[in-house]
Design a protein around this motif. Structure first.
Motif: not given
Length: 168
Positions: A1-4, A165-168
């Motif tokens: 997935g994407s890295k934060h 969930r909020e980041l999606r």
């Protein structure tokens, strides 16, 4: 997935109620207005059980305290967004024997419904930490109040799930 990239600032202090948190925060972090954040995680309410049971303040005052704390956090600037997303969690029950029925009844019937109501009214994200530790005394320290290492990991996973969930 994407890295934060994540930077965590812990602005917690054990033993604080919704009432005492406000003054603690103002004293301890006078420059908080310069802080930029995308998420604020708020877990308060366990220490409000005793003053509520002892009628040192009312449920309405608890709600007002929580709302005013959220309103202060809403003044923060965001990093990726204009303002941070505020996540507010329900309170887990007390475990074991020590006078739990009255305390747990207050948590289930008054404090957690109040937190849900505040989350909705203040457009905060409600996080169900109550369910994470429900009927799981194995996740508590012997005091029946604080989560042990495994309990803290379970709560951290629940916070992380809510943020993802909020980041999606």
């Amino acid at each position: 997935g994407s890295k934060h990239e994540v930077e965590i600032k812990e602005w917690a202090q054990g033993g604080l109620t919704s009432e005492s948190y406000k003054s603690f925060f103002a004293r301890r972090f006078p420059n908080w207005k310069k802080t930029r954040s995308d998420f604020i995680l708020l877990q308060l309410g366990t220490n409000d059980v005793f003053p509520l049971l002892e009628r040192r303040y009312t449920l309405l005052q608890f709600k007002e305290n929580m709302s005013s704390i959220i309103k202060e956090f809403k003044k923060f600037k965001g990093i990726k967004n204009k303002h941070p997303r505020i996540l507010i969690a329900s309170v887990p029950l007390f475990c074991f024997q020590i006078a739990s029925p009255a305390r747990n009844s207050l948590v289930e019937n008054e404090i957690n419904p109040a937190i849900q109501e505040i989350a909705q009214r203040e457009k905060a994200i409600f996080v169900d930490n109550y369910s994470v530790l429900h009927n799981r005394c194995d996740l508590y320290d012997p005091d029946g109040v604080h989560p042990n290492r495994e309990g803290e990991i379970a709560l951290a996973r629940n916070w992380l799930f809510s943020i993802r969930r909020e980041l999606r």
